[in-house]
Write a protein that holds these residues in place. Structure first.
Motif, PDB file in Angstrom:
ATOM      1  N   LYS A 195       0.832  -1.209   0.000  1.00 51.75           N
ATOM      2  CA  LYS A 195       0.000   0.000   0.000  1.00 51.75           C
ATOM      3  C   LYS A 195       0.867   1.259   0.000  1.00 51.75           C
ATOM      4  CE  LYS A 195      -3.828  -2.206   2.469  1.00 51.75           C
ATOM      5  NZ  LYS A 195      -4.602  -2.254   3.736  1.00 51.75           N
ATOM      6  N   ARG A 196       1.965   1.199   0.734  1.00 50.28           N
ATOM      7  CA  ARG A 196       2.875   2.342   0.769  1.00 50.28           C
ATOM      8  C   ARG A 196       3.456   2.605  -0.630  1.00 50.28           C
ATOM      9  NH1 ARG A 196       1.432   3.798   5.422  1.00 50.28           N
ATOM     10  NH2 ARG A 196       2.654   3.526   7.320  1.00 50.28           N
ATOM     11  N   ARG A 197       3.815   1.539  -1.341  1.00 49.54           N
ATOM     12  CA  ARG A 197       4.391   1.703  -2.682  1.00 49.54           C
ATOM     13  C   ARG A 197       3.360   2.287  -3.656  1.00 49.54           C
ATOM     14  NH1 ARG A 197       9.377   0.009  -2.851  1.00 49.54           N
ATOM     15  NH2 ARG A 197      10.088  -1.767  -1.601  1.00 49.54           N
ATOM     16  N   GLN A 198       2.123   1.852  -3.543  1.00 47.35           N
ATOM     17  CA  GLN A 198       1.076   2.407  -4.400  1.00 47.35           C
ATOM     18  C   GLN A 198       0.914   3.906  -4.137  1.00 47.35           C
ATOM     19  OE1 GLN A 198      -2.322   0.012  -3.399  1.00 47.35           O
ATOM     20  NE2 GLN A 198      -1.711  -1.701  -4.711  1.00 47.35           N
ATOM     21  N   PHE A 199       0.941   4.253  -2.867  1.00 50.21           N
ATOM     22  CA  PHE A 199       0.827   5.667  -2.502  1.00 50.21           C
ATOM     23  C   PHE A 199       2.020   6.457  -3.024  1.00 50.21           C
ATOM     24  CE2 PHE A 199       2.167   9.014   0.442  1.00 50.21           C
ATOM     25  CZ  PHE A 199       1.079   9.874   0.350  1.00 50.21           C
ATOM     26  N   LEU A 200       3.227   5.905  -2.847  1.00 48.90           N
ATOM     27  CA  LEU A 200       4.433   6.605  -3.283  1.00 48.90           C
ATOM     28  C   LEU A 200       4.439   6.797  -4.795  1.00 48.90           C
ATOM     29  CD1 LEU A 200       7.124   7.898  -2.589  1.00 48.90           C
ATOM     30  CD2 LEU A 200       8.183   5.629  -2.661  1.00 48.90           C
ATOM     31  N   ALA A 201       3.931   5.811  -5.526  1.00 50.22           N
ATOM     32  CA  ALA A 201       3.854   5.930  -6.985  1.00 50.22           C
ATOM     33  C   ALA A 201       2.943   7.093  -7.371  1.00 50.22           C
ATOM     34  CB  ALA A 201       3.344   4.629  -7.597  1.00 50.22           C
ATOM     35  N   ALA A 202       1.800   7.208  -6.695  1.00 48.86           N
ATOM     36  CA  ALA A 202       0.874   8.310  -6.977  1.00 48.86           C
ATOM     37  C   ALA A 202       1.509   9.644  -6.606  1.00 48.86           C
ATOM     38  CB  ALA A 202      -0.428   8.105  -6.210  1.00 48.86           C
ATOM     39  N   LEU A 203       2.228   9.662  -5.491  1.00 46.55           N
ATOM     40  CA  LEU A 203       2.899  10.888  -5.051  1.00 46.55           C
ATOM     41  C   LEU A 203       3.969  11.295  -6.065  1.00 46.55           C
ATOM     42  CD1 LEU A 203       3.096  12.916  -2.651  1.00 46.55           C
ATOM     43  CD2 LEU A 203       4.887  11.443  -1.712  1.00 46.55           C
ATOM     44  N   SER A 204       4.715  10.320  -6.555  1.00 43.67           N
ATOM     45  CA  SER A 204       5.775  10.596  -7.533  1.00 43.67           C
ATOM     46  C   SER A 204       5.205  11.145  -8.834  1.00 43.67           C
ATOM     47  CB  SER A 204       6.575   9.318  -7.819  1.00 43.67           C
ATOM     48  OG  SER A 204       7.181   8.825  -6.639  1.00 43.67           O
ATOM     49  N   GLU A 205       3.992  10.701  -9.175  1.00 45.53           N
ATOM     50  CA  GLU A 205       3.321  11.181 -10.389  1.00 45.53           C
ATOM     51  C   GLU A 205       2.581  12.495 -10.148  1.00 45.53           C
ATOM     52  OE1 GLU A 205       3.420   9.951 -13.467  1.00 45.53           O
ATOM     53  OE2 GLU A 205       4.885   8.458 -12.777  1.00 45.53           O
ATOM     54  N   ARG A 206       2.645  12.993  -8.918  1.00 43.95           N
ATOM     55  CA  ARG A 206       1.967  14.239  -8.530  1.00 43.95           C
ATOM     56  C   ARG A 206       0.452  14.123  -8.724  1.00 43.95           C
ATOM     57  NH1 ARG A 206       6.489  16.289  -5.987  1.00 43.95           N
ATOM     58  NH2 ARG A 206       8.272  15.876  -7.312  1.00 43.95           N
ATOM     59  N   ASP A 207      -0.062  12.917  -8.510  1.00 47.07           N
ATOM     60  CA  ASP A 207      -1.493  12.657  -8.659  1.00 47.07           C
ATOM     61  C   ASP A 207      -2.163  12.857  -7.298  1.00 47.07           C
ATOM     62  OD1 ASP A 207      -4.058  11.626  -9.023  1.00 47.07           O
ATOM     63  OD2 ASP A 207      -3.377  10.082 -10.423  1.00 47.07           O
ATOM     64  N   VAL A 208      -2.611  14.073  -7.035  1.00 47.90           N
ATOM     65  CA  VAL A 208      -3.169  14.419  -5.730  1.00 47.90           C
ATOM     66  C   VAL A 208      -4.404  13.582  -5.411  1.00 47.90           C
ATOM     67  CG1 VAL A 208      -4.201  16.255  -4.335  1.00 47.90           C
ATOM     68  CG2 VAL A 208      -2.288  16.772  -5.853  1.00 47.90           C
ATOM     69  N   ALA A 209      -5.303  13.449  -6.380  1.00 49.39           N
ATOM     70  CA  ALA A 209      -6.561  12.736  -6.137  1.00 49.39           C
ATOM     71  C   ALA A 209      -6.312  11.281  -5.753  1.00 49.39           C
ATOM     72  CB  ALA A 209      -7.451  12.813  -7.374  1.00 49.39           C
ATOM     73  N   LEU A 210      -5.449  10.603  -6.519  1.00 46.77           N
ATOM     74  CA  LEU A 210      -5.180   9.190  -6.242  1.00 46.77           C
ATOM     75  C   LEU A 210      -4.416   9.026  -4.929  1.00 46.77           C
ATOM     76  CD1 LEU A 210      -5.241   6.230  -6.976  1.00 46.77           C
ATOM     77  CD2 LEU A 210      -3.205   6.593  -8.416  1.00 46.77           C
ATOM     78  N   ALA A 211      -3.393   9.848  -4.719  1.00 42.38           N
ATOM     79  CA  ALA A 211      -2.605   9.746  -3.487  1.00 42.38           C
ATOM     80  C   ALA A 211      -3.485   9.993  -2.265  1.00 42.38           C
ATOM     81  CB  ALA A 211      -1.445  10.737  -3.523  1.00 42.38           C
ATOM     82  N   SER A 212      -4.361  10.982  -2.350  1.00 40.47           N
ATOM     83  CA  SER A 212      -5.261  11.293  -1.231  1.00 40.47           C
ATOM     84  C   SER A 212      -6.211  10.134  -0.967  1.00 40.47           C
ATOM     85  CB  SER A 212      -6.064  12.561  -1.530  1.00 40.47           C
ATOM     86  OG  SER A 212      -5.219  13.683  -1.622  1.00 40.47           O
ATOM     87  N   ARG A 213      -6.743   9.554  -2.042  1.00 40.60           N
ATOM     88  CA  ARG A 213      -7.685   8.446  -1.889  1.00 40.60           C
ATOM     89  C   ARG A 213      -7.011   7.231  -1.263  1.00 40.60           C
ATOM     90  NH1 ARG A 213      -9.376   8.604  -6.598  1.00 40.60           N
ATOM     91  NH2 ARG A 213      -8.342   6.844  -7.607  1.00 40.60           N
ATOM     92  N   LEU A 214      -5.800   6.934  -1.703  1.00 38.76           N
ATOM     93  CA  LEU A 214      -5.077   5.780  -1.170  1.00 38.76           C
ATOM     94  C   LEU A 214      -4.744   5.965   0.313  1.00 38.76           C
ATOM     95  CD1 LEU A 214      -2.642   5.084  -4.150  1.00 38.76           C
ATOM     96  CD2 LEU A 214      -4.494   3.586  -3.370  1.00 38.76           C
TER      97      LEU A 214
END
Length: 248
Positions: A195-214
């Protein structure tokens, strides 16, 4: 109307010197006798002022040949103590603390997506690797410490020191609940590193919506896990003198 006592006035004068840059973190104040003369007060009054500033986290009083009163570098320990005192006094509730944490971390994700540097992302990746290792080796309490560090690193990546201080303070207390749950049951969140890696991937892509949801989904899962064990969410746990990562 409250009339300030002499030692409080001395505290305020020292704080003013800090605000003006006359005193800086790491500076050593003059010897007690000299400082008392400079301020025009008795040594007893000065000692009371210095003890008050020490309790507030402004000064560090050191004994010995190389001792004296030193201006502190500043950390969140005093804020943590204030938060715990407010819980103890009933000024705030555990529910309010948990709710505030979710909303503050929403803001953290937004700022981290905008401001996180490569070094910040690398530090989070290294933390996830330590989390994986602790999980494989069955060191679940060490994994709690990794989680505490994860949120501290995430907050630091915002580039906002005030937000980082707030997150550190709230997280320090929250992790006491997690520690108590894991220590008593031997149960921890499944697939945490994934779960942390999924979040970090979204953060690295600057995807606020996905990172926030995760992140919000994970926080809600942790909250449900804790609520299954009322003892883990008790006020006693929040106030106990036990640090995450420490063995009882």
């Amino acid at each position: 109307m409250h009339t300030r006592r002499t030692f409080e006035e001395i505290c305020e004068r020292i704080r003013e010197q800090l605000a003006l840059g006359v005193l800086k973190p790491g500076d050593k104040l003059p010897a007690e006798r000299e400082l008392a003369q400079q301020l025009g007060v008795s040594r007893n009054v000065l000692r009371e002022a210095l003890r008050s500033l020490e309790m507030a986290g402004v000064l560090r009083l050191q004994k010995g040949v190389k001792g004296g009163a030193f201006i502190q570098q500043g950390d969140t320990r005093r804020m943590n103590e204030v938060m715990r005192d407010m819980l103890s006094l009933g000024t705030i509730s555990v529910r309010e603390l948990s709710e505030a944490r979710v909303h503050v971390l929403d803001l953290v994700v937004q700022l981290a997506c905008a401001n996180a540097r490569r070094a910040d992302l690398d530090a989070l990746e290294a933390n996830i690797e330590r989390t994986e290792l602790a999980t494989r080796e069955g060191r679940l309490l060490d994994r709690v410490e990794c989680s505490r560090e994860f949120y501290k690193l995430l907050a630091a990546s915002t580039g906002n020191k005030v937000i980082a201080m707030i997150v550190d303070s709230v997280t320090e207390i929250h992790m006491r609940f997690v520690y108590a749950k894991v220590a008593s049951s031997g149960v921890a969140m499944a697939r945490l590193a994934e779960k942390r890696r999924q979040f970090l991937a979204a953060l690295s892509e600057r995807d606020v919506a996905l990172a926030s949801r995760l992140l919000r989904s994970h926080l809600e899962s942790v909250q449900r896990m804790l609520e299954q064990d009322p003892g883990a969410m008790s006020l006693h746990v929040a106030l106990a003198d036990v640090q995450p990562g420490m063995r009882r």
